[in-house]
Design an enzyme around this catalytic site. Structure first.
Site, PDB file in Angstrom:
ATOM      1  N   GLY A 113       0.818  -1.208   0.000  1.00 14.93           N
ATOM      2  CA  GLY A 113       0.000   0.000   0.000  1.00 14.93           C
ATOM      3  C   GLY A 113       0.845   1.248   0.000  1.00 14.93           C
ATOM      4  O   GLY A 113       1.952   1.262  -0.544  1.00 14.93           O
ATOM      5  N   SER A 114       0.316   2.307   0.625  1.00 12.42           N
ATOM      6  CA  SER A 114       1.003   3.597   0.568  1.00 12.42           C
ATOM      7  C   SER A 114       2.057   3.725   1.662  1.00 12.42           C
ATOM      8  O   SER A 114       2.024   3.027   2.670  1.00 12.42           O
ATOM      9  CB  SER A 114      -0.020   4.720   0.752  1.00 12.42           C
ATOM     10  OG  SER A 114      -0.472   4.705   2.094  1.00 12.42           O
ATOM     11  N   GLY A 119       2.191   2.474   5.471  1.00 12.33           N
ATOM     12  CA  GLY A 119       3.361   1.635   5.750  1.00 12.33           C
ATOM     13  C   GLY A 119       4.024   2.039   7.058  1.00 12.33           C
ATOM     14  O   GLY A 119       4.429   1.187   7.858  1.00 12.33           O
ATOM     15  N   GLU A 139       5.546  -3.421   0.722  1.00 15.94           N
ATOM     16  CA  GLU A 139       5.575  -3.171  -0.712  1.00 15.94           C
ATOM     17  C   GLU A 139       4.863  -1.843  -0.923  1.00 15.94           C
ATOM     18  O   GLU A 139       3.630  -1.767  -0.843  1.00 15.94           O
ATOM     19  CB  GLU A 139       4.846  -4.291  -1.463  1.00 15.94           C
ATOM     20  CG  GLU A 139       5.508  -5.643  -1.338  1.00 15.94           C
ATOM     21  CD  GLU A 139       6.611  -5.856  -2.373  1.00 15.94           C
ATOM     22  OE1 GLU A 139       6.466  -5.355  -3.500  1.00 15.94           O
ATOM     23  OE2 GLU A 139       7.624  -6.497  -2.027  1.00 15.94           O
ATOM     24  N   CYS A 168       1.609  -0.332  -8.780  1.00 15.84           N
ATOM     25  CA  CYS A 168       2.868   0.160  -8.214  1.00 15.84           C
ATOM     26  C   CYS A 168       4.013   0.080  -9.211  1.00 15.84           C
ATOM     27  O   CYS A 168       4.967   0.830  -9.120  1.00 15.84           O
ATOM     28  CB  CYS A 168       3.224  -0.626  -6.960  1.00 15.84           C
ATOM     29  SG  CYS A 168       3.234  -2.405  -7.225  1.00 15.84           S
TER      30      CYS A 168
END
Lengths: 487, 478
Positions: free
Chosen positions: A194-195, A199, A216, A254
């Site tokens: 995610g963002s 994170g 990630e 991403c």
């Protein structure tokens, strides 16, 4: 809408999983195989349900859905089933002659009970790649899909769950508050996609329990396009660029190409190539042809619209720019040299807006890329071997791909993961198994040989013996031991 | 003394050095590793003195456990560096055909190594060897609890190393806090779980990956039917012969059967006397306790009324010299102080069980330790132990030695830590493994691209399943 009763169950869900893990069931090869086979059945039997969910959540065309989600997952499960025995086995380590332990091995073991927090743009792909790794490694798992892709989340929780052993694997639906509650519990590993913002929250929560995490995250993946001469190469490059931007969840990925770097004199040619390719692959009216995914929700639609409205940006549009709010569709949009300080060049775009930045010489792309935070991928379209070598050794990114894009996602022998701000930890193929394993060192000694000079009381002689042994001076050791050499 | 601004300035300078690309060059890395090697070869006396001063560490331990271990790490890295830095070629499958793939190691950038006090020379430089070998720039913060060694490290590294890329920053909590607020590309911490959490929380702010080498209660299970004398010596060596038990992988406590315990205690006390004499407080071969804080902590464990009648050997102390004699206790209660946290000292509780197999569940009831040991000749027990006990590492029929082998990764799991190092694993710990995929423009699969058709779907299905016949059929329209 979150179910309050469900929130109360989180602790007992975790308790149940801990108990199951402790029983040793998930460590058995047969159990792991059975769960992987169950996932394979789910993917094959529920193809339509998955296609429908992705169409509802993202307007993703079935071919794109198969190419990017179902297909790679089937490949991953088969790869795991084929290699599971090998991955699970101990690896013998060769030791130097003078080593004190006689033999040694690395024994992989599951970490325990792990949490997978997935994302909305590749809801099946990301959830299951991680799930497959966690199961293959013998863990018990809780998967929380993203609430931003609710149909997919439902299929995972209501349909996929029925295929799996719910005493060891649970899919839990919910939004940020469920996520928060899950993060307060104690896990043996957390995998988050995610963002960056979230994170940080995940890692801070994990710190309380010394839980290792893998993140990630996102970034701005540049595509460096050299001046190509052959018309075949030009067409191929354009095709792949368009596919890696607009053809991949409308660039909400991403590893989608975020922006392009090109030499000034090649830019006009590139723009024309890209325009032509957009028309031939995606059609004139994307709503009609239906080959492009839509923007996931109004929030993101507004975010992207605002990127276009910043001063200097709208004027730099050379193609597209049409917004259809009712259908959450944005035309494939090309921009040339928008202001570098504008949001579109600072934040990860995650949408079908493709800025093309022109440079004096293509080699300037090295400094340009290095001036920005490291990204998940750098894409380079070139035939110049010298440029390739320079880019590989002078830039840093999760991965670097030449003459194509996105495709590294299905190369199971290559690790998939970030570096720096785009995250850490890697998976796919055996790396997924490793991500959810602990490699335990096991060394063995016999009783026969024991170096008497290992023990106190200490004296000069023993000191010299050690010095010689450490310098691999065997003769010296023997002589001193026989009393023939003075220390 | 370092303030917030000093930490920031240091990181800024290091980042500039890293961006220049200097540290990526193999020649630079080799020169720095050789410089570290020179330090171990030309300054042995100084280092041994510092370790005596900080821990009263016997010269033998100083040499064997610290100096030669660092020297071996440098030599190993120098020997293997060209191999480690070579890209790893990787096979590709039909899904990306035609393509070439490899994995390239690159440095992470600016890294922080925070070291511990018990092996202050080794635990500072061992990670630094890995960081340099991988091409990073480094800040080393040695432990202030071993001040003489910290000084020696600052002085020697300042003299021998490229200080625009390798810096030693001394200090205590305020300096460490200032350093932790900076943005690092990796943080390597050796120490305890409490500070480990603080490090991890600080790292979270910048999304920095970490390696945490923590501790735990490392159990040693002792079965019957073994070479008892040898086993006893090895236990002693791993416990009292390693910094008086102030070692993360020392056997913390022992598990053995009720019947065997007296034999084991006998063997231990017999060998202990051979090693350290009748009055161990006088022996020069035992390290002291590092400071009065820890001395008092350990004294409290002995004075705990739950264990005061369980002492079967030792218990003597000398506060002025910070020495505690090797002490053995039998059957301390599970809720005693000594069984709650890592002991990190010269006290060895022996717990007894009815059957030796019961020791496995005893161990699993506690947090996973950094190491677990078993002394046995019973194949079945050995297999059960390895299968069912989770720990960072395990050694059968000995203690602590598995650390000395550079081919084995050293690290914890769960509460005992995350990540590992030693040998190539140190290089890997400080590297990013970049995937490099090269495709040509020649081979192309049109099925990948829109416009999407059902024929393309058929082809993709066959391709991703690796189904050659399916691929043919789809291509020919069957």
């Amino acid at each position: 809408m979150e179910d309050p009763i469900h929130e109360l169950d989180l602790e007992s869900d975790l308790e149940e999983l801990r108990k199951t893990f402790k029983s040793g069931k998930t460590k058995e090869e047969s159990w792991r195989k059975s769960q992987l086979k169950a996932l394979l059945s789910f993917l094959e039997e529920q193809e339509d349900a998955i296609f429908n969910a992705l169409m509802q959540d993202l307007g993703k065309h079935p071919v794109e859905a198969y190419r990017d989600e179902i297909g790679p997952l089937i490949k991953t499960v088969n790869h795991a089933l084929q290699n599971l025995k090998k991955w699970m086995s101990s690896k013998k380590i060769p030791l130097p002659v003078v080593a004190f332990p006689a033999t040694a091995a690395l024994v992989p073991e599951p970490l325990g009970v792990v949490l997978v927090l997935s994302s909305w743009n590749v809801p099946f792909g990301i959830s299951l790649e991680a799930l497959i790794g966690a199961i293959a490694a013998g863990n018990a798992v809780i998967l929380k899909p993203s609430e931003v892709s609710p149909s997919s989340s439902s299929v995972l929780a209501d349909v996929m769950q029925t295929y799996l052993d719910s005493e060891a694997i649970k899919v839990i639906q919910g939004g940020p508050s469920v996520g928060e509650k899950l993060l307060q519990l104690k896990w043996d590993k957390i995998f988050f996609t995610g963002s960056k913002r979230v994170g940080r929250i995940v890692m801070a929560a994990a710190a309380n329990n010394l839980t290792p995490v893998a993140l990630e995250l996102g970034g701005k993946c540049p595509a460096i396009v050299d001046s190509l001469s052959s018309s075949w190469d030009k067409k191929m490059a354009a095709k792949r660029i368009i596919s890696a931007k607009f053809g991949t969840c409308a660039a909400q990925a991403c590893i989608a190409i975020d922006y392009i770097l090109v030499q000034k004199n090649f830019a006009p040619t590139l723009v024309e190539l890209l325009k032509a390719e957009i028309l031939s692959t995606l059609g004139e009216d994307i709503k009609e042809t239906n080959f492009m995914a839509r923007i996931v929700n109004k929030n993101h639609f507004s975010r992207l619209r605002n990127l276009l409205r910043e001063p200097g940006v709208e004027e730099s549009i050379v193609h597209g720019g049409k917004l259809d709010e009712d259908n959450l569709l944005i035309e494939p949009t090309l921009l040339v040299d928008p202001p570098l300080k504008a949001g579109i060049m600072v934040e990860e775009i995650f949408g079908p807006l493709l800025p093309i930045i022109t440079l004096e010489k293509i080699e300037d792309s090295i400094d340009f890329t290095n001036a920005n935070p490291r990204a998940l991928a750098i894409y380079v379209f070139t035939n110049d071997k010298k440029l390739m070598k320079r880019l590989t050794s002078e830039t840093s990114s999760g991965s670097i791909v030449y003459n194509d894009a996105i495709i590294q996602y299905i190369a199971e022998t290559l690790p998939f993961g970030g570096v720096g701000e785009c995250g850490f930890g890697r998976y796919h193929g055996k790396f997924s198994f490793d991500m959810f394993s602990h490699e335990k060192t096991v060394a063995y000694r016999g009783y026969l040989v024991d170096f008497w000079f290992r023990y106190p009381p200490w004296n000069e002689q023993k000191m010299w013996l050690f010095k010689s042994a450490y310098r691999f001076n065997y003769l010296g050791v023997v002589l001193i031991m026989l009393g023939l050499k003075k220390s | 003394m370092t303030t917030e601004m000093d930490a920031e300035a240091a990181v800024k300078e290091l980042r500039a050095t890293f961006s220049s690309g200097k540290t990526r060059a193999l020649e630079w890395r080799v020169s720095q590793l050789k410089a570290l090697l020179k330090i171990t070869e030309h300054h042995e006396e100084e280092i041994v003195q510092a370790l005596r001063s900080d821990l009263n560490k016997p010269e033998f331990e100083a040499f064997v456990h610290e100096i030669s271990a660092v020297s071996a790490a440098c030599k190993f890295a120098l020997k293997e560096l060209h191999r480690w830095t070579k890209p790893e070629k990787v096979k590709t499958s039909i899904t990306t055909f035609p393509s070439k793939a490899e994995i390239v190691s690159e440095p992470l950038g600016v890294v922080l190594v925070i070291s511990a006090w018990n092996y202050p020379f080794l635990l500072a430089l061992d990670p630094v060897v890995g960081a340099i070998a991988a091409g990073n720039v480094v800040v080393l913060k040695p432990s202030e609890i071993a001040p003489a060694t910290s000084s020696v490290l600052a002085k020697l590294l300042g003299e021998y190393m490229d200080t625009s890329a390798v810096k030693v920053i001394e200090g205590a909590v305020p300096e460490t806090t200032a350093l932790l607020e900076q943005k690092w590309d990796k943080i390597f911490y050796t120490g305890n779980g409490k500070v480990g959490r603080i490090v991890l929380a600080a790292a979270a702010k910048h999304l920095t990956p970490v390696v945490l080498e923590l501790g735990g209660k490392c159990p040693a299970v002792v079965d019957t039917n073994i070479e008892l004398k040898v086993a006893a010596r090895r236990i002693i060596s791993g416990k009292w012969g390693c910094n008086s038990g102030q070692t993360c992988v020392s056997p913390d406590y022992i598990l053995t059967t009720k019947e065997y315990a007296p034999k084991l205690i006998n063997a231990l006390t017999c060998e202990l006397e051979k090693f350290y004499g009748k009055d161990p407080l006088q022996s020069n071969d035992l390290s002291a306790i590092v400071n009065s804080n820890h001395f008092d902590r350990l004294a409290r464990l002995i004075d705990d009324e739950k264990v005061s009648d369980k002492i079967v050997y030792g218990g003597q102390r000398d506060k002025s010299n910070l020495k505690i004699a090797p002490t053995i206790m039998l059957d301390v209660p599970a809720d005693s102080l000594i069984m709650s946290d890592e002991i990190f000292g010269p006290l060895l509780p022996i717990l007894t069980v009815n059957k030796i197999e019961d020791s496995i569940s005893e161990i699993n009831a506690k947090a996973r330790p950094l190491a677990a040991y078993v002394f046995t000749n019973d194949k079945k027990l050995k297999e059960e132990f390895i299968k069912n006990v989770s720990a960072g590492g395990m050694l059968v029929n000995d203690t602590t030695l598995h650390l000395t082998v550079s081919g084995l990764p050293f690290g914890g799991v769960g509460e005992s830590g995350m990540g590992s190092y030693h040998g190539k694993f140190s290089f890997d710990a400080f590297s990013h493994k970049k995937a490099v995929l090269q495709r040509s423009f020649a081979g192309d699969l049109s099925a990948r691209y829109p416009p999407y058709t059902s024929k393309k779907l058929k082809l993709l299905k066959a391709l991703l399943k690796g189904d050659i016949i399916g691929i043919f059929r789809a291509l020919f329209g069957w």
